[in-house]
Design an enzyme around this catalytic site. Structure first.
Site: not given
Ligand code: TRP
Ligand code: ZN
Length: 884
Positions: A270-272, A304-305, A327
């Site tokens: 996850m890209e936080n 990607h992130e 995405e």
């Molecule tokens: N945005 C994330 C990605 O890089 C996807 C993602 C991570 C996600 N955790 C999640 C989507 C939980 C829905 C729920 O693609």
């Molecule tokens: Zn993504």
């Protein structure tokens, strides 16, 4: 509770938020049972909102509300209303005003892993798409962007490390063994990019100097003891940062970039903002624990992130229907990165394989939806191959139409126009159209029409006129809610291969000179004809080179033409494609022949092609490995398309594999010896490619029917392996055999790795994918093994989802036991983690393509799920739509 139809959310009903939030100040006191969250929001009415007197509605789930204060004054309970999803504040002023809200949440009870939860005693968050509302009351939608100041407080022994987005501004000790840290993120962001981590973590640190000379601190946090498995991830991060500067002119913007690896995570990563959270499977790697494929996945996901920082974070999505905006584009960017780091043809082949294996069935089945969906019940169900992979293909087509320089101009304009905004697909496409000087009006249909277009090609050569006429036509089958489609704008990259194997210069009638050996035709009408002149001899058309559009091509090629292209096409993708098509034809013939007892098709021509490839030392071994592997059982099933019998497909494929193995035994043995990789392990593409070819040869050698030598070789390969890639290649063979070597090797492997949870996942998957007839019984037994835990998404995916998604012959066992088992697990898991349960249920989506007996059993399992009371929105939506 009965499943009342949950509400459908529609793109057409989008309205701007009634209120905006400029600043968020959070004060979070971590506790497993009751984490106290004090939130202080700076709120004002949105001048652009059409609802001038709408109340302030905040989202919130599973929260205990303690207090609401407006401009410092406690709001009495009749000033607001709370239900299980929202807090509505009546009579909110236009502002700006401050709103303070005090709530509790319980990370320890959070098995859904969205919001704030505990992953082996580490506090972490997952807010995309709608998890922030499980932390505090907030307008949890991406078009509300604010700056965040986050103060975290915790017991210092339990959580010595406290992290959030942005830069660290203060930290220190408090009474009672507690301490705090205060983070500030100056970039306005939507709530889904918020993150917090607290726990006992070790870290590795490095530095990166950006193109403008700023120094950025890079840190990867892991559970203590895992620091020695972060080096590759760190190098991949630095390569990603450099690449984004060089290829897209994009520089990192904060002083620190952090990654935290956790073991309990619903997705890959996850890209936080400034604080990526990763499934530790995509961080931790060492030669003895990770395969070449793991290393490649780590590099791709880190990239990607990281790339999301510009495509996703700096420019985010206006609403969740625009998900492909971040995405699809970010997948396209990570694909390009990998292509530059490794072999471009091999990357293209594996991406297309992935698209066909996951996206095509989605587009051709009951769950088909446009790249930009127009309705959903649960947004988590739309993190799909269509949004990600087909979304990336749409970016790639624009790139193909524009060429690299003009594409870059379009991207520059996109960043210039929309930095700091929550944007839409229209914003993106018009930036590209303007910046790259393209007309993309018709192209927009790719975003709104679902289904895979089919392109039909036919060509005729006129020997007297020396001309070649190519007719292309397109059709797209009806999909749910879309009976009729308008023609797409399809870029068809192509060449004409002359009898000598060389490309013929391509000159269309009316042109003064040839344009090149390869060019892109614009197919925009339902049918179009292209006249090529100065074609000296009858060519074989090579169409859709590099897979220039996500379509199904029928070029009406004869077996002889495919054989010609698979050895001569100058486009490496199409050479692979021709070989796969040829082999698929052979296999489908065998499936039919199986039925009437004719096993004579031995694949001699395919074996000859393999022989020639193995003898050509100028080729990239990884590419050769791709060329020689037969199409998967799923590919064959998809090509057959109806009344599929997985047993017949499995038998046919094994027959052909065995026949090729017998014909080429010496060649495979020779290559197996020649491609031994000496010296210390390196995960780079060069060494990995050699191992990949060598291990493909091992698989063939072990496929010689009734061969004890093959099993012995695999066992020896396992014993001699000095890295996980070779160990897994050997185990992949041994997992399928019904010999003592099977139990011996698997027991040895478990014994050696039982303390490494990621390697144990591999052990589970080996057994889940075994083609042995007792596989389901073994899986059932493994669900009570200490190595398995239904609350761990990686465990569930390793053992059950992989069985349902990838073990075609055993999941689809004729007696329906595979379906019943997976349905039971979907229901069990739905009560704990709906996201992971819904994904598992996705394995039923192609149920209509199977023969009547299996079809009925799959339908019955789906109905049983759909009729269960108290389903999550996630599983309800997939079950009912799959049956529709
Ligand atoms: N945005 C994330 C990605 O890089 C996807 C993602 C991570 C996600 N955790 C999640 C989507 C939980 C829905 C729920 O693609
Ligand atoms: Zn993504």
């Amino acid at each position: 509770m009965k499943n009342e139809d949950p509400r459908t959310i529609r793109l057409a009903e989008y309205t701007a938020p009634a209120f905006l939030i400029d600043e968020v100040a959070l004060d979070i006191s971590l506790d497993p049972k009751a984490t106290r969250v004090h939130s202080r929001l700076t709120v004002r009415r949105n001048p652009d909102s059409k609802a001038a007197d709408a109340p302030l509605v905040l989202d919130g789930e599973k929260l205990t509300l303690h207090e609401v204060k407006l401009n410092g004054e406690t709001v009495s309970p009749n000033g607001y209303q709370v239900d299980e999803a929202q807090l509505t504040l009546f009579d909110a002023p236009d502002g700006p005003f401050t709103l303070e809200i005090v709530t509790d949440c319980a990370p320890e009870e959070n098995t859904a892993l969205t919001g704030l939860y505990l992953s082996s005693d580490i506090y972490c968050t997952q807010c995309e798409a709608q998890g922030f509302r499980r932390i505090t009351y907030f307008p949890d939608r991406p078009d509300v962007m604010a700056t965040y100041r986050t103060r975290i407080e915790a017991n210092k022994t339990d959580a010595p490390v406290l992290l959030s987005n942005g830069n660290l501004e203060a930290s220190g000790d408090l009474d009672g063994g507690r301490h705090f840290a205060e983070w500030h993120d100056p970039f306005p962001k939507p709530s889904y990019l918020f993150a917090l981590v607290g726990g006992k973590l070790g870290h590795v640190e490095d530095k990166f100097t950006t193109m403008s000379g700023r120094e950025v601190t890079l840190r990867i946090y892991v559970e203590p003891g895992n620091e020695d498995r972060c080096a590759y991830a760190m190098e991949a991060l630095k390569r990603s940062m450099k690449w984004d500067e060089e290829r897209f002119g994009r520089e990192y913007d904060l002083d620190i970039f952090m990654i935290v690896a956790v073991s309990a995570f619903n997705m890959g990563a996850m890209e936080n903002k400034g604080l990526n959270v990763f499934n530790d499977k995509y961080i931790l790697a060492r030669a003895d624990t990770a395969t070449d494929a793991d290393y490649a996945a780590i590099e791709a996901i880190i990239a990607h992130e990281y790339f999301h920082n510009w495509t996703g974070n700096r420019i985010t999505c206006r609403d969740w229907f625009q998900l492909c905006l971040k995405e699809g584009l970010t997948v396209f960017r990570d694909q390009e990165f990998t292509s530059d780091m490794r072999s471009r043809p091999v990357k293209r082949i594996s991406d297309v394989k992935l698209l066909r294996a996951h996206q095509f069935p989605e587009d051709g089945g009951p769950l088909a939806h446009p790249v930009r969906p127009d309705a959903y019940i649960e947004i988590n169900n739309f993190y799909t191959a269509t949004v990600y992979e087909k979304g990336a293909e749409l970016c790639r087509m624009i790139h193909t139409l524009a060429g690299p320089e003009r594409f870059r101009k379009g991207m520059d304009l996109y960043f210039e126009r929309h930095d700091g905004e929550a944007a839409t697909v229209e914003d993106f496409v018009s930036s590209l159209a303007d910046g790259a000087d393209l007309d993309l009006d018709q192209f927009m249909r790719w975003y709104s029409q679902s289904g895979t277009p089919e392109v039909l090609a036919s060509g005729t050569y006129d020997a007297t006129r020396k001309s070649y006429t190519l007719t292309l036509s397109q059709v797209c089958q009806p999909t749910p809610g879309q009976p009729k489609k308008a023609p797409y704008h399809i870029p068809v990259a192509m060449g004409l291969v002359g009898p000598d194997g060389n490309d013929i210069p391509l000159q269309l009638q009316g042109e003064d000179a040839p344009i090149g050996p390869s060019r892109v035709l614009n197919l925009t009408e339902q049918e179009q004809t292209f006249h090529f002149v100065n074609v000296p001899a009858k060519p074989v058309p090579s169409l859709l080179r590099g897979f220039s559009a996500p379509v199904k091509l029928n070029a009406n090629l004869k077996e002889r033409d495919l054989m010609f292209l698979m050895t001569h096409d100058s486009d490496p993708f199409n050479r692979w494609e021709a070989a796969q098509r040829y082999a698929t034809g052979l296999l489908i013939g065998l499936v039919g022949a199986q039925a009437n007892g004719d096993k004579n098709r031995q694949g001699t021509a395919f074996a000859d092609m393999i022989r020639a490839l193995l003898a050509d030392s100028s080729l990239d071994p990884d590419y050769v490995a791709q060329m020689i592997v037969l199409p998967s059982e799923q590919t064959i099933a998809q090509t057959i398309g109806k009344d599929v019998d997985p047993d017949a497909i499995h038998a046919a494929r094994e027959t052909l594999r065995g026949s090729i193995a017998v014909q080429l035994r010496d060649e495979f043995a020779k290559t197996y010896e020649a491609f031994r990789v000496d010296g210390p392990y390196s995960p780079d593409a060069d060494h990995a490619g050699r191992r990949s070819l060598r291990n493909a040869c091992l698989a063939y050698l072990a496929a010689v029917p009734g061969s004890q030598d093959g099993v012995a070789l695999a066992l020896a390969h396992y014993r001699q392996a000095t890295n996980m890639t070779d160990a897994m290649a050997a185990l992949g063979v041994l997992a399928n055999v019904e010999e003592p070597a099977h139990d011996e090797a698997l027991a040895d492997f478990y014994d050696r790795w039982k303390d490494n949870h990621l390697v144990v996942d591999k052990w589970l998957t080996l057994q889940a994918l075994s083609t042995r007839p007792d596989t389901l019984d073994r899986i059932k037994r493994l669900t009570t093994h200490p190595a398995f835990n239904i609350k761990g998404p990686n465990k569930v995916r390793a053992l059950i989802t992989s069985f349902a998604a990838a073990n075609q012959v055993r999941f689809h066992a004729e007696d329906g036991a595979g379906y019943e088992f997976v349905a039971d697990k979907v229901l069990e898991l739905d009560r704990l983690n709906p996201q992971v349960a819904a994904r598992m249920l996705g394995s039923f989506k192609s149920w209509r393509q199977f023969e009547a007996g299996r079809r009925a059993k799959m339908e019955a399992a789906l109905k049983r799920i759909a009729e269960t009371e108290g389903l999550s929105r996630d599983v309800y939506e997939i079950a009912t739509k799959t049956l529709a």
